[in-house]
Every structure is written in structure tokens, then in C-alpha cells.
Design an enzyme around this catalytic site. Structure first.
Site, mmCIF file in Angstrom:
data_model
loop_
_atom_site.group_PDB
_atom_site.id
_atom_site.type_symbol
_atom_site.label_atom_id
_atom_site.label_comp_id
_atom_site.label_asym_id
_atom_site.label_seq_id
_atom_site.Cartn_x
_atom_site.Cartn_y
_atom_site.Cartn_z
ATOM 1 N N ASP A 1 0.854 -1.187 0.000
ATOM 2 C CA ASP A 1 0.000 0.000 0.000
ATOM 3 C C ASP A 1 0.893 1.240 0.000
ATOM 4 O OD1 ASP A 1 -1.733 2.062 0.554
ATOM 5 O OD2 ASP A 1 -2.609 1.120 2.331
ATOM 6 N N GLY B 1 -5.287 0.770 -13.438
ATOM 7 C CA GLY B 1 -6.511 0.394 -12.734
ATOM 8 C C GLY B 1 -7.705 0.664 -13.638
ATOM 9 N N ASP C 1 -5.971 6.846 -5.683
ATOM 10 C CA ASP C 1 -6.333 8.236 -5.389
ATOM 11 C C ASP C 1 -7.184 8.291 -4.114
ATOM 12 O OD1 ASP C 1 -6.743 10.956 -5.687
ATOM 13 O OD2 ASP C 1 -7.956 10.802 -7.504
HETATM 14 P P1 ADP Z 1 -5.880 4.763 -12.796
HETATM 15 O O1 ADP Z 1 -7.150 5.561 -12.804
HETATM 16 O O2 ADP Z 1 -4.657 5.613 -13.126
HETATM 17 O O3 ADP Z 1 -5.965 3.507 -13.588
HETATM 18 P P2 ADP Z 1 -6.200 3.313 -10.245
HETATM 19 O O4 ADP Z 1 -6.109 3.899 -8.884
HETATM 20 O O5 ADP Z 1 -7.505 2.745 -10.677
HETATM 21 O O6 ADP Z 1 -5.653 4.444 -11.241
HETATM 22 O O7 ADP Z 1 -5.102 2.167 -10.387
HETATM 23 C C1 ADP Z 1 -3.728 2.402 -10.534
HETATM 24 C C2 ADP Z 1 -2.955 1.279 -9.865
HETATM 25 O O8 ADP Z 1 -2.883 1.531 -8.465
HETATM 26 C C3 ADP Z 1 -3.579 -0.101 -10.024
HETATM 27 O O9 ADP Z 1 -2.555 -1.010 -10.396
HETATM 28 C C4 ADP Z 1 -4.103 -0.407 -8.625
HETATM 29 O O10 ADP Z 1 -4.045 -1.804 -8.357
HETATM 30 C C5 ADP Z 1 -3.098 0.321 -7.768
HETATM 31 N N1 ADP Z 1 -3.508 0.659 -6.396
HETATM 32 C C6 ADP Z 1 -4.753 0.801 -5.875
HETATM 33 N N2 ADP Z 1 -4.689 1.124 -4.571
HETATM 34 C C7 ADP Z 1 -3.364 1.188 -4.240
HETATM 35 C C8 ADP Z 1 -2.622 1.468 -3.040
HETATM 36 N N3 ADP Z 1 -3.245 1.762 -1.900
HETATM 37 N N4 ADP Z 1 -1.250 1.428 -3.101
HETATM 38 C C9 ADP Z 1 -0.624 1.146 -4.256
HETATM 39 N N5 ADP Z 1 -1.251 0.890 -5.420
HETATM 40 C C10 ADP Z 1 -2.607 0.898 -5.410
#
Ligand code: ADP
Length: 171
Positions: free
Chosen positions: A9, A118, A33
Site C-alpha cells: 500500500d 486500474g 487516489d
Molecule cells: P488509474 O485511474 O490511473 O488507472 P487506479 O487507482 O484505478 O488508477 O489504479 C492504478 C494502480 O494503483 C492499479 O494497479 C491499482 O491496483 C493500484 N492501487 C490501488 N490502490 C493502491 C494502493 N493503496 N497502493 C498502491 N497501489 C494501489
């Protein structure tokens, strides 16, 4: 520069700056985010309101508020439309601009999530290649980069591309 493949995380990392995969409003969203805003507290949203949004491929810094990180660098990744709409150049720009902003604020250790992989739908393998190639080819004073994977597949891609995986057994 050291590049580390890190699993977990991103909100829990003690680095100078964590990069947020934001949307262009910079007013919060889901995925990483949402996690960053929850962990940083309401002061982050308050500060983001004053930034007036951010273009795709660009990056802007705020304080880290309740995070261990001193700064958050918000960048807006491209939505994947199949690969013919400049997605690779825009994704590379996210990594490059984030490192430039890190230099401006004086951050030496920076953690990146897998931007756009994501809900924005960028294929994980291609995104990992763009991430590593761009970070390696951008001149910067950042000395430590963490490529943070939330899932096992992205983590093994990062280990493969950035090194740090144990050598495979001879066949
Ligand atoms: P985007 O809209 O740019 O695709 P997302 O947040 O949906 O952004 O996903 C981007 C990446 O961040 C994905 O690979 C997701 O698995 C990852 N992700 C989600 N939560 C966390 C977190 N708390 N720490 C690290 N990576 C995360």
C-alpha cells in the site's frame, strides 16, 4: 539511482514523495487516489482545490498532510483507448513530469503506483515497461524510486524489468 520493486500500500511508505494516479480534477477518486486522500486526511483535498486541476501527462505537488511522506505528486495518466491515441507518450510524460516536480521540491525518494493500470485500463506489462524505461532515461536528482505494485502480477513485472528478483534456477 536505485529502482526498487515494492509490493503493498503506497500510503504506508516512508518516502519523501508519493505519486498519486489522480484524475484531471485533482478532487479525489477511487483506487489509489481514494486511498491517498483517506490516509492524508481532508487537508489534502482542501489544498488540491487550489490547484485548478491538472492536464493528462502533467504533475503537480502538494503537501503530504497526514501521510508519512512529506509531499504528494499528483499526476494524471491517460485512459487506455487501444494504444493509438498517444497513450504511451502520455504515460511516459507522467513519470518524467513527476520526477521533474520531485526535483523542484527537493524530494530524493519517490514512490510511484502503477499509473493508469486500474480503472484507466492500460495493459500492465506495457505500462511497466514505459515506467521503467522513462525513469531510467530521465535526468534527475531523485536517488531512490519505489515502483509500488498492489497486485502480484505487477510486482513480478517490476522485479523482472527493474532487477531485484532472485536469479532463476538454471534449467
Ligand atoms: P488509474 O485511474 O490511473 O488507472 P487506479 O487507482 O484505478 O488508477 O489504479 C492504478 C494502480 O494503483 C492499479 O494497479 C491499482 O491496483 C493500484 N492501487 C490501488 N490502490 C493502491 C494502493 N493503496 N497502493 C498502491 N497501489 C494501489
Amino acid at each position: 539511482m536505485e529502482i526498487h520493486a515494492t509490493r503493498g500500500d503506497i500510503t504506508q511508505l516512508s518516502v519523501d514523495a508519493v505519486v498519486n494516479a489522480a484524475n484531471s480534477s485533482l478532487l479525489g477518486g477511487g483506487g489509489v487516489d481514494g486511498a491517498i486522500h483517506r490516509a492524508a486526511g481532508p487537508g489534502l483535498l482542501e489544498e488540491c482545490r487550489g490547484l485548478g486541476g491538472c492536464d493528462t501527462g502533467d504533475a503537480k505537488a502538494t503537501g503530504g498532510h497526514d501521510l508519512a511522506a512529506r509531499w504528494v505528486i499528483h499526476t494524471v495518466g491517460p485512459v487506455w483507448h487501444g494504444g493509438n491515441r498517444g497513450e504511451a507518450a502520455l504515460l511516459a510524460s507522467c513519470y518524467r513530469r513527476s520526477l521533474e516536480v520531485a526535483d523542484e521540491i527537493g524530494a530524493r525518494s519517490v514512490a510511484f503506483p502503477a499509473i493508469s493500470t486500474g480503472v484507466y485500463g492500460y495493459p500492465r506489462q506495457e505500462a511497466a515497461r514505459v515506467a521503467v524505461e522513462t525513469i531510467r532515461s530521465t535526468p534527475t536528482s531523485v536517488s531512490e524510486v519505489h515502483l509500488v505494485a498492489f497486485d502480484a502480477q505487477t510486482h513480478s513485472l517490476y522485479k523482472e524489468l527493474a532487477g531485484g528478483s532472485s536469479p532463476s534456477a538454471p534449467t
